[in-house]
Write a protein that holds these residues in place. Structure first.
Motif, mmCIF file in Angstrom:
data_model
loop_
_atom_site.group_PDB
_atom_site.id
_atom_site.type_symbol
_atom_site.label_atom_id
_atom_site.label_comp_id
_atom_site.label_asym_id
_atom_site.label_seq_id
_atom_site.Cartn_x
_atom_site.Cartn_y
_atom_site.Cartn_z
ATOM 1 N N GLN A 124 0.834 -1.210 0.000
ATOM 2 C CA GLN A 124 0.000 0.000 0.000
ATOM 3 C C GLN A 124 0.869 1.260 0.000
ATOM 4 O OE1 GLN A 124 -2.290 -1.042 3.493
ATOM 5 N NE2 GLN A 124 -4.169 -1.244 2.294
ATOM 6 N N LEU A 125 1.909 1.260 0.818
ATOM 7 C CA LEU A 125 2.809 2.413 0.865
ATOM 8 C C LEU A 125 3.437 2.662 -0.498
ATOM 9 C CD1 LEU A 125 4.630 1.797 4.260
ATOM 10 C CD2 LEU A 125 3.236 3.780 3.693
ATOM 11 N N SER A 126 3.846 1.576 -1.138
ATOM 12 C CA SER A 126 4.462 1.689 -2.442
ATOM 13 C C SER A 126 3.489 2.301 -3.460
ATOM 14 C CB SER A 126 4.940 0.312 -2.891
ATOM 15 O OG SER A 126 5.393 0.364 -4.212
ATOM 16 N N GLN A 127 2.243 1.792 -3.433
ATOM 17 C CA GLN A 127 1.223 2.307 -4.361
ATOM 18 C C GLN A 127 0.940 3.791 -4.098
ATOM 19 O OE1 GLN A 127 -0.878 0.318 -6.601
ATOM 20 N NE2 GLN A 127 0.690 -1.238 -6.360
ATOM 21 N N ILE A 128 0.877 4.158 -2.808
ATOM 22 C CA ILE A 128 0.610 5.555 -2.455
ATOM 23 C C ILE A 128 1.734 6.447 -2.975
ATOM 24 C CG2 ILE A 128 0.554 7.187 -0.518
ATOM 25 C CD1 ILE A 128 -0.993 5.015 1.063
ATOM 26 N N ASP A 142 -10.685 8.028 5.828
ATOM 27 C CA ASP A 142 -11.771 8.901 5.380
ATOM 28 C C ASP A 142 -11.652 9.173 3.887
ATOM 29 O OD1 ASP A 142 -12.902 9.269 7.945
ATOM 30 O OD2 ASP A 142 -11.262 10.651 8.438
ATOM 31 N N ASN A 143 -12.739 9.730 3.319
ATOM 32 C CA ASN A 143 -12.722 10.065 1.901
ATOM 33 C C ASN A 143 -11.950 11.371 1.694
ATOM 34 O OD1 ASN A 143 -13.205 10.332 -0.790
ATOM 35 N ND2 ASN A 143 -15.358 10.935 -0.557
ATOM 36 N N LEU A 144 -10.639 11.291 1.736
ATOM 37 C CA LEU A 144 -9.780 12.470 1.581
ATOM 38 C C LEU A 144 -8.666 12.144 0.594
ATOM 39 C CD1 LEU A 144 -9.215 13.482 5.321
ATOM 40 C CD2 LEU A 144 -10.662 14.692 3.692
ATOM 41 N N THR A 145 -8.301 13.138 -0.200
ATOM 42 C CA THR A 145 -7.162 12.963 -1.092
ATOM 43 C C THR A 145 -5.893 12.749 -0.270
ATOM 44 O OG1 THR A 145 -8.220 14.645 -2.423
ATOM 45 C CG2 THR A 145 -6.009 14.009 -3.084
ATOM 46 N N ILE A 146 -5.036 11.882 -0.756
ATOM 47 C CA ILE A 146 -3.760 11.698 -0.055
ATOM 48 C C ILE A 146 -2.754 12.720 -0.570
ATOM 49 C CG2 ILE A 146 -1.843 10.136 0.412
ATOM 50 C CD1 ILE A 146 -3.704 7.801 0.018
ATOM 51 N N VAL A 147 -2.167 13.467 0.344
ATOM 52 C CA VAL A 147 -1.074 14.356 -0.043
ATOM 53 C C VAL A 147 0.231 13.657 0.330
ATOM 54 C CG1 VAL A 147 0.065 16.547 0.420
ATOM 55 C CG2 VAL A 147 -2.413 16.461 0.146
ATOM 56 N N VAL A 148 0.991 13.315 -0.702
ATOM 57 C CA VAL A 148 2.226 12.569 -0.497
ATOM 58 C C VAL A 148 3.362 13.542 -0.202
ATOM 59 C CG1 VAL A 148 3.888 11.024 -1.572
ATOM 60 C CG2 VAL A 148 1.448 10.737 -2.023
ATOM 61 N N ARG A 170 9.646 4.904 -9.365
ATOM 62 C CA ARG A 170 9.673 6.358 -9.232
ATOM 63 C C ARG A 170 8.579 6.879 -8.303
ATOM 64 N NH1 ARG A 170 10.592 8.700 -15.317
ATOM 65 N NH2 ARG A 170 12.834 8.365 -15.383
ATOM 66 N N VAL A 171 8.943 7.832 -7.466
ATOM 67 C CA VAL A 171 7.966 8.530 -6.635
ATOM 68 C C VAL A 171 7.158 9.451 -7.542
ATOM 69 C CG1 VAL A 171 7.710 10.273 -4.829
ATOM 70 C CG2 VAL A 171 9.380 8.456 -4.565
ATOM 71 N N THR A 172 5.830 9.538 -7.286
ATOM 72 C CA THR A 172 4.999 10.388 -8.114
ATOM 73 C C THR A 172 5.529 11.828 -8.155
ATOM 74 O OG1 THR A 172 2.840 11.454 -8.242
ATOM 75 C CG2 THR A 172 3.457 10.590 -6.109
ATOM 76 N N PRO A 173 5.510 12.460 -9.334
ATOM 77 C CA PRO A 173 6.008 13.843 -9.392
ATOM 78 C C PRO A 173 5.145 14.812 -8.583
ATOM 79 C CG PRO A 173 5.068 13.176 -11.496
ATOM 80 C CD PRO A 173 5.138 11.948 -10.646
ATOM 81 N N LYS A 174 3.933 14.390 -8.226
ATOM 82 C CA LYS A 174 3.087 15.277 -7.429
ATOM 83 C C LYS A 174 3.456 15.277 -5.956
ATOM 84 C CE LYS A 174 -0.820 15.530 -10.398
ATOM 85 N NZ LYS A 174 -2.213 15.248 -10.631
ATOM 86 N N ALA A 175 4.374 14.407 -5.587
ATOM 87 C CA ALA A 175 4.785 14.366 -4.187
ATOM 88 C C ALA A 175 5.386 15.707 -3.789
ATOM 89 C CB ALA A 175 5.810 13.259 -3.980
ATOM 90 N N GLN A 176 5.012 16.186 -2.589
ATOM 91 C CA GLN A 176 5.607 17.411 -2.094
ATOM 92 C C GLN A 176 7.000 17.113 -1.603
ATOM 93 O OE1 GLN A 176 3.422 19.712 0.632
ATOM 94 N NE2 GLN A 176 1.677 19.900 -0.720
ATOM 95 N N LEU A 177 7.868 18.089 -1.791
ATOM 96 C CA LEU A 177 9.241 17.884 -1.375
ATOM 97 C C LEU A 177 9.522 18.706 -0.125
ATOM 98 C CD1 LEU A 177 12.442 18.096 -3.384
ATOM 99 C CD2 LEU A 177 11.871 20.044 -1.977
#
Lengths: 283, 295
Positions: A124-128, A142-148, A170-177
């Motif tokens: 699950q962590l990998s998919q997230i 809850d029904n909330l968007t995941i912010v990575v 690869r980590v999603t490019p939308k991940a916050q740094l």
């Protein structure tokens, strides 16, 4: 006048350089993950032993082991075990790598304290983190968007996480740094949508640490290898080290050195673990 | 030492100080290029600038900085949308409308704003603006384009305001007097006479404000969120170029592709700010004569 000054400078420089050459020097190369441990240890060690000159650079575990094989370093820091291929190559060059486990790197996924999710599996962590699971309800929340929230790509924690959880996907490019583990904690503690990851040493009550595959991260579970997102960190030397190299490794493994390990956010080794050298790379 | 030698000596000292900064700049630029150019052995200029993927530490690495350029441009544009009206109109008020007492206070407060360290503003954005945005608009994250733009605007306002004010102040009083003599109201005088006459100075102010915003590092590192993806909405996170350099340079292995790529991003930033400065210079040169009728 100017000429006189210049001459004095030159003499001073030459003298200073001579002094530096006379001192025994140790070269350390390798993993960026082990870098903070080596850095902290050498600062304290050099202060306690003036005249000892230790130089440190980090270009990745592979580079460190390569340097050990071609004898351009005394100690190779590594966040992974030496590969069989590397051992063969080393022996061909007359180098006998000896491993010292210096710390355990355990990484904990964290969420906002109000998040209902208490644990995730590695998968699950990998998919997230790959951006394939994007809502907390898919993993029982809850029904909330995941912010990575991720670390900058050159940090050792990022590298470990990518290796142990994502299997180098690869980590999603939308991940916050975030540029530091402290900033990750700060961000996640303020955001109930967020998930982040930090070294075990950075965990505090402002965030909730998740279990991974049902196992709570702790120094104990990391040392017993039950906790899956943990790995030992090594320092490799050529044969049993002598002189200043041996002193430095002895210092890293001493209680004072292990205190520095804990201070840098890693899991220090328990006493038994220190004396028992790691399996691979020994004759 | 006679008078003549003294004169030469002093001239030499002044020349030294003048050229010292030129020399330092030249050395910095040389260093920047020396460290940045090697990346183009690994990746073409077009792939570097317009590549969509920034994965410098993976194997094989991807060195596309388009999301970073886009991030920089979008926060700069939005911050200007906020900072330009506020900066220019406050300058108009201070220089043309406000009574002397208020003028002194507002002017010094705006100048004080310029003195706030960017890390303090960044922290403000992180712990105050971000939760506020998140709660108000029910967003997944408060670290986004809007947040970064607001904070950058706060930083650009003093630059825009004080340079605009200088430009307005420099409009000859004969213009105003002539305008009033013709029966124009204060509003007409400001909008039709003073503002057009000061336009070149105001434009310069705006462009220097933009250059300030695009090069700012700490704020975007702290509040822009840092996602290296082209955003889909103004509430998405972005990672402007300076943030990427600041976050990654510390641990990029010396001499690696990643290291050179970060310097190449520095080159892109250098060209962008150079470009802004050239435009500012061009505008102030070209429109210098406009309105200076006091021959």
């Amino acid at each position: 006048m100017v000429r006189k000054l210049l001459a004095v400078c030159l003499i001073w420089l030459a003298f200073g350089a001579n002094l530096a050459l006379a001192a025994e020097s140790v070269v350390i190369k390798g993993s960026t993950t082990v870098l903070p441990i080596a850095q902290a240890a050498l600062e304290v060690h050099m202060k306690a032993h003036p005249g000892v000159n230790i130089s440190l650079s980090a270009g990745g575990s592979g580079d460190g082991i390569k340097a050990l094989i071609d004898k351009s370093t005394d100690i190779a820091n590594s966040s992974r075990e030496i590969k069989d291929k590397e051992i063969t190559l080393a022996r061909a060059h007359g180098v006998e790598p000896v491993a010292y486990t210096v710390a355990i790197d355990a990484i904990v996924p964290i969420v906002h304290p109000k998040n209902k999710v208490n644990g995730l599996t590695i998968d699950q962590l990998s998919q997230i983190y790959q951006g394939k699971i994007t809502n907390w309800k898919e993993v029982g929340g809850d029904n909330l968007t995941i912010v990575v929230v991720s670390r900058d790509s050159s940090s050792g924690t990022f590298e470990s996480w990518g290796h142990l959880v994502l299997n180098n996907a690869r980590v999603t490019p939308k991940a916050q740094l975030q540029a530091s583990s402290g900033a990750v904690v700060q961000t996640v503690s303020k955001n109930r949508y967020a998930i982040g990851y930090i070294g075990l040493g950075y965990l505090n009550t402002s965030v909730k640490g998740l279990t991974v595959n049902g196992i709570t991260a702790s120094a104990k579970t990391a040392l017993s290898k039950e906790y899956p997102v943990a790995r030992p960190l090594y320092m490799y030397t050529n044969r049993q080290p002598a002189g200043e190299t041996a002193n430095f490794i002895k210092f890293v493994l001493s209680p004072a050195g292990q205190k520095l390990v804990a201070k840098e956010g890693f899991v220090p080794l328990i006493a038994e673990e220190i004396r028992k050298p790691a399996q691979k790379g020994k004759k | 030492m006679n008078r003549h030698q003294k004169e030469i000596f002093i001239r030499g000292i002044f020349a030294f100080f003048a050229f010292a900064s030129v020399l330092i700049l030249a050395l910095i630029v040389m260093f920047l290029f020396r460290e940045g150019l090697p990346i183009f052995k690994e990746v073409s200029v077009a792939d570097f600038l317009f590549g969509q993927e920034w994965y410098p530490t993976y194997d094989p690495p991807a060195y596309g900085i388009w999301p970073l350029i886009f991030g920089s441009v979008i926060v700069t544009v939005f911050s200007c949308l906020i900072a330009v009206p506020l900066g220019v109109l406050s300058a108009v008020y201070i220089s043309e409308i406000a009574p002397a007492s208020i003028k002194d206070i507002t002017k010094s407060i705006i100048e004080l704003l310029a003195g706030i360290p960017s890390v303090v503003l960044g922290f403000f954005g992180m712990v105050v603006v971000a939760p506020f945005l998140q709660d108000t608009f029910d967003l997944p994250t408060g670290l986004n384009i809007v947040n970064a733009s607001v904070i950058l605007a706060i930083m650009a306002i003093p630059t825009i305001s004080s340079i605009s004010e200088d430009a307005l102040y420099a409009v000859p009083s004969e213009f105003k007097e002539a305008s009033y003599a013709l029966g124009a109201t204060k509003y007409e005088t400001i909008t039709k006479v003073i503002m057009p006459a000061a336009l070149s100075g105001i434009s310069t102010a705006v462009i220097l404000g933009m250059a300030r915003a695009i090069g700012e590092t700490m704020v975007v590192l702290m509040v822009a969120g840092g996602a290296a993806a082209v955003p889909e909405s103004i509430f998405d996170s972005v990672r402007p170029m300076p943030a990427s350099i600041a976050a990654e340079m510390g641990e990029a292995p010396f001499g690696s592709g990643h290291y050179h790529a970060l310097f190449a991003i520095g080159m892109v930033l250098f060209f962008l700010t150079l470009f802004f400065n050239l435009i500012a210079d061009y505008i102030s040169q070209k429109f210098k004569e406009v309105g200076s009728a006091t021959l």
